[in-house]
Motif scaffolding. Structure first.
Motif, mmCIF file in Angstrom:
data_model
loop_
_atom_site.group_PDB
_atom_site.id
_atom_site.type_symbol
_atom_site.label_atom_id
_atom_site.label_comp_id
_atom_site.label_asym_id
_atom_site.label_seq_id
_atom_site.Cartn_x
_atom_site.Cartn_y
_atom_site.Cartn_z
ATOM 1 N N ASP A 40 20.994 10.442 -3.224
ATOM 2 C CA ASP A 40 22.439 10.492 -3.465
ATOM 3 C C ASP A 40 23.251 10.162 -2.225
ATOM 4 N N ALA A 41 22.605 10.040 -1.059
ATOM 5 C CA ALA A 41 23.337 9.651 0.149
ATOM 6 C C ALA A 41 23.753 8.191 0.111
ATOM 7 N N GLY A 42 23.163 7.416 -0.797
ATOM 8 C CA GLY A 42 23.579 6.026 -0.967
ATOM 9 C C GLY A 42 22.830 5.028 -0.104
ATOM 10 N N TYR A 43 21.682 5.424 0.470
ATOM 11 C CA TYR A 43 20.870 4.514 1.283
ATOM 12 C C TYR A 43 19.587 4.165 0.538
ATOM 13 N N ARG A 44 19.174 2.905 0.628
ATOM 14 C CA ARG A 44 17.943 2.441 -0.001
ATOM 15 C C ARG A 44 17.057 1.795 1.056
ATOM 16 N N VAL A 45 15.904 2.399 1.330
ATOM 17 C CA VAL A 45 14.980 1.848 2.332
ATOM 18 C C VAL A 45 14.238 0.677 1.697
ATOM 19 N N ILE A 46 14.477 -0.516 2.220
ATOM 20 C CA ILE A 46 13.850 -1.720 1.677
ATOM 21 C C ILE A 46 12.466 -1.928 2.286
ATOM 22 N N GLY A 47 12.290 -1.582 3.542
ATOM 23 C CA GLY A 47 10.995 -1.732 4.174
ATOM 24 C C GLY A 47 11.070 -1.626 5.677
ATOM 25 N N PHE A 48 9.942 -1.953 6.340
ATOM 26 C CA PHE A 48 9.821 -1.893 7.794
ATOM 27 C C PHE A 48 9.532 -3.289 8.340
ATOM 28 N N VAL A 49 9.875 -3.494 9.604
ATOM 29 C CA VAL A 49 9.383 -4.652 10.341
ATOM 30 C C VAL A 49 8.720 -4.136 11.616
ATOM 31 N N ASP A 50 7.658 -4.837 12.064
ATOM 32 C CA ASP A 50 6.896 -4.381 13.217
ATOM 33 C C ASP A 50 6.326 -5.573 13.964
ATOM 34 N N ASN A 51 5.817 -5.298 15.173
ATOM 35 C CA ASN A 51 5.242 -6.366 15.992
ATOM 36 C C ASN A 51 3.819 -6.728 15.581
ATOM 37 N N ASP A 52 3.114 -5.802 14.930
ATOM 38 C CA ASP A 52 1.698 -5.978 14.648
ATOM 39 C C ASP A 52 1.488 -6.737 13.338
ATOM 40 N N PRO A 53 0.939 -7.955 13.378
ATOM 41 C CA PRO A 53 0.689 -8.727 12.148
ATOM 42 C C PRO A 53 -0.286 -8.025 11.204
ATOM 43 N N ALA A 54 -1.190 -7.185 11.754
ATOM 44 C CA ALA A 54 -2.172 -6.500 10.911
ATOM 45 C C ALA A 54 -1.513 -5.513 9.948
ATOM 46 N N LEU A 55 -0.267 -5.058 10.259
ATOM 47 C CA LEU A 55 0.426 -4.090 9.401
ATOM 48 C C LEU A 55 1.214 -4.752 8.280
ATOM 49 N N LEU A 56 1.311 -6.068 8.306
ATOM 50 C CA LEU A 56 2.126 -6.783 7.326
ATOM 51 C C LEU A 56 1.626 -6.516 5.902
ATOM 52 N N GLY A 57 2.519 -6.000 5.047
ATOM 53 C CA GLY A 57 2.169 -5.680 3.673
ATOM 54 C C GLY A 57 1.625 -4.283 3.478
ATOM 55 N N LYS A 58 1.378 -3.550 4.564
ATOM 56 C CA LYS A 58 0.829 -2.203 4.458
ATOM 57 C C LYS A 58 1.914 -1.198 4.106
ATOM 58 N N SER A 59 1.627 -0.299 3.174
ATOM 59 C CA SER A 59 2.566 0.744 2.772
ATOM 60 C C SER A 59 2.446 1.927 3.719
ATOM 61 N N LEU A 60 3.542 2.276 4.408
ATOM 62 C CA LEU A 60 3.512 3.374 5.376
ATOM 63 C C LEU A 60 3.845 4.713 4.731
ATOM 64 N N ILE A 61 4.743 4.695 3.752
ATOM 65 C CA ILE A 61 5.112 5.929 3.059
ATOM 66 C C ILE A 61 5.375 5.600 1.594
ATOM 67 N N ASN A 62 6.188 4.645 1.322
ATOM 68 C CA ASN A 62 6.410 4.050 0.006
ATOM 69 C C ASN A 62 6.864 2.613 0.224
ATOM 70 N N PRO A 63 7.984 2.380 0.953
ATOM 71 C CA PRO A 63 8.255 1.013 1.368
ATOM 72 C C PRO A 63 7.163 0.537 2.322
ATOM 73 N N SER A 64 6.912 -0.747 2.349
ATOM 74 C CA SER A 64 5.852 -1.297 3.191
ATOM 75 C C SER A 64 6.440 -2.097 4.343
ATOM 76 N N VAL A 65 5.572 -2.577 5.208
ATOM 77 C CA VAL A 65 5.977 -3.476 6.294
ATOM 78 C C VAL A 65 6.197 -4.851 5.678
ATOM 79 N N ILE A 66 7.423 -5.323 5.666
ATOM 80 C CA ILE A 66 7.755 -6.560 4.954
ATOM 81 C C ILE A 66 7.984 -7.744 5.888
ATOM 82 N N GLY A 67 7.807 -7.543 7.199
ATOM 83 C CA GLY A 67 7.998 -8.656 8.124
ATOM 84 C C GLY A 67 7.693 -8.268 9.549
ATOM 85 N N LEU A 68 7.731 -9.251 10.424
ATOM 86 C CA LEU A 68 7.527 -9.038 11.850
ATOM 87 C C LEU A 68 8.871 -9.056 12.561
ATOM 88 N N THR A 69 8.934 -8.384 13.706
ATOM 89 C CA THR A 69 10.189 -8.351 14.454
ATOM 90 C C THR A 69 10.613 -9.744 14.904
#
Length: 453
Positions: free
Chosen positions: A154-183
């Motif tokens: 209800d706070a009005g924020y929607r977490v779309i995903g994460f970005v990180d430096n590590d290519p190995a994490l790409l597509g991995k789900s960390l909690i529910n949203p996943s790593v969707i790109g690199l920095t």
């Protein structure tokens, strides 16, 4: 919340006016509303309803995710408001619009409020509606930010995903949203996912921080960029000790507040304490008599506490424990403490044991609002266990505080750690408005018999 409050005031007031027209007809309704002050009476009934909504936490979005719970609390709140209004009308019959109007307005108000609240919660909780958040980072800080955001739809924020430096994490789900790109692809990710806000939550930033890309996005004006600690603070109402760095405390310092504001806050706190002392005098007299009759020992309990800038002062309370409660040395107080007397258990439950502290406030040892003062023995222990604990002594302690209304009763080092996060938030953001909110919440907490100490 302010918009919700205003909109519901309009709906309730409008519903009452409609009920008058339904019951009396157009001509008689205008006479009742204009000649017999019907508009003022409707406004009074609206205020009673809003006060009942507030008492039953209907303006706290965090606790109202369940629709069944929402409808139940609306029924309870309207029932409470109508009982209070019935008592008022019995004492002041001239304040009543009419019995027929009341019978019509109750189901009408219930229908309007249920429909309106369900619509509001559907909109605020819809996954496609709200500010789209992208989190830069994939460590513990980033996951905690996502967890707190997901827990407050209800706070009005929607977490779309994460970005990180590590290519190995790409597509991995960390909690529910996943790593969707690199920095390195931050710009294209922002455009592709239609991001509204970037939350930077990278732990070790040396050599990895996408400075140029964030600078370009910031200057473009198309996306807001916020540091993780600030976002977390605004979202949760507390400061995360795990995310806290000395630089954050230095650069977010309150600075030299206006002297007029300090004088106004001190005057307000002492005025409230004086009024509280006067109003609670009959309760204090009864409590003192009961304590004396119930167990041997003094009526007042005096104890050293640590105040502003580490100064030790004597705090006064009505005695709620046996006189030998600490014969083996200081120990943490507990919710169900077997050291309390029969009267002590009751006065602690209704917070009557705190009444003598009004004198501490009037004397200048405490403020009405602030961190709760702790004993020197525990301060020394907690300062070694919890980082930044000494910072809570930058201001005067209080009879009530942000931590007391936000966190339940605590009696351990971990509880003290959690409360410190709220206390640092208050120290950083203290104002007359926040003090007033805490005072109203404290009254609600006492009336409903819950909350921390």
């Amino acid at each position: 919340m302010v918009l919700l409050l205003l909109s519901e005031a309009m709906l309730l007031f409008g519903g009452l006016i409609v009920a008058v027209y339904v019951r009396l007809g157009a001509i008689d309704a205008e006479d009742a509303l204009i000649q017999h002050r019907g508009f003022y009476k409707a406004a009074l009934a609206t205020i009673f309803c809003l006060a009942a909504f507030y008492l039953l936490d209907l303006y706290d979005f965090v606790v109202l995710h369940d629709r069944r719970e929402l409808v139940l609390r609306l029924l309870q709140a309207l029932g409470l408001a109508w009982v209070a209004l019935a008592l008022l009308f019995y004492a002041l019959p001239q304040a009543m619009i009419g019995r027929g109007v009341s019978l019509i307005s109750l189901p009408l108000a219930l229908g309007l409020m249920v429909g309106w609240r369900l619509a509001i919660h559907w909109v605020l909780g819809h996954p496609e509606i709200g500010e789209r958040i992208l989190i830069v980072g994939s460590g513990d800080f980033a996951i905690e930010i996502a967890r707190e955001t997901l827990g407050r739809p209800d706070a009005g924020y929607r977490v779309i995903g994460f970005v990180d430096n590590d290519p190995a994490l790409l597509g991995k789900s960390l909690i529910n949203p996943s790593v969707i790109g690199l920095t390195s692809d931050l710009g294209p990710v922002v455009i592709r996912e239609n991001i509204d806000r970037i939350v930077v939550a990278m732990g070790d930033r040396r050599g990895q921080f996408p400075t140029q890309e964030l600078l370009r996005l910031s200057l473009s004006g198309n996306v807001s960029i916020e540091e993780s600690a600030s976002f977390y603070e605004r979202l949760t109402g507390r400061v995360s000790l795990d995310m806290l760095r000395p630089s954050w405390l230095i650069f977010s310092s309150r600075g030299r507040r206006a002297r007029l504001n300090e004088v106004a806050r001190a005057a307000m706190h002492r005025t409230v304490a004086l009024v509280g002392a006067i109003l609670s005098l009959p309760i204090a007299i009864v409590a003192a008599i009961l304590i004396k009759l119930d167990s041997r020992g003094p009526i007042l309990y005096k104890q050293e506490r640590v105040g502003c800038n580490g100064r030790v002062f004597t705090l006064m309370k009505f005695r709620s424990m046996r006189i030998d409660a600490e014969k083996d040395g200081p120990v943490w107080a507990k919710t169900e403490d077997d050291r309390t007397t029969r009267v002590g258990r009751f006065i602690r439950k209704v917070r009557a044991d705190e009444i003598p502290q009004f004198w501490n406030i009037l004397r200048g040892d405490m403020s009405f609002v602030g961190p709760r003062p702790e004993r020197p023995h525990f301060v020394a222990q907690l300062a070694q266990e919890i980082p930044y604990y000494e910072q809570r002594h930058l201001i005067a302690p209080g009879l009530t505080g942000w931590a007391q209304i936000k966190y339940p009763y605590g009696a351990s080092i971990e509880d003290a750690r959690q409360k410190l996060q709220y206390e640092l938030y208050y120290i950083k953001n203290q104002s007359l408005t926040l003090d007033a909110i805490i005072m109203f919440e404290t009254i609600k907490t006492i009336l409903l018999g819950r909350g921390g100490r």
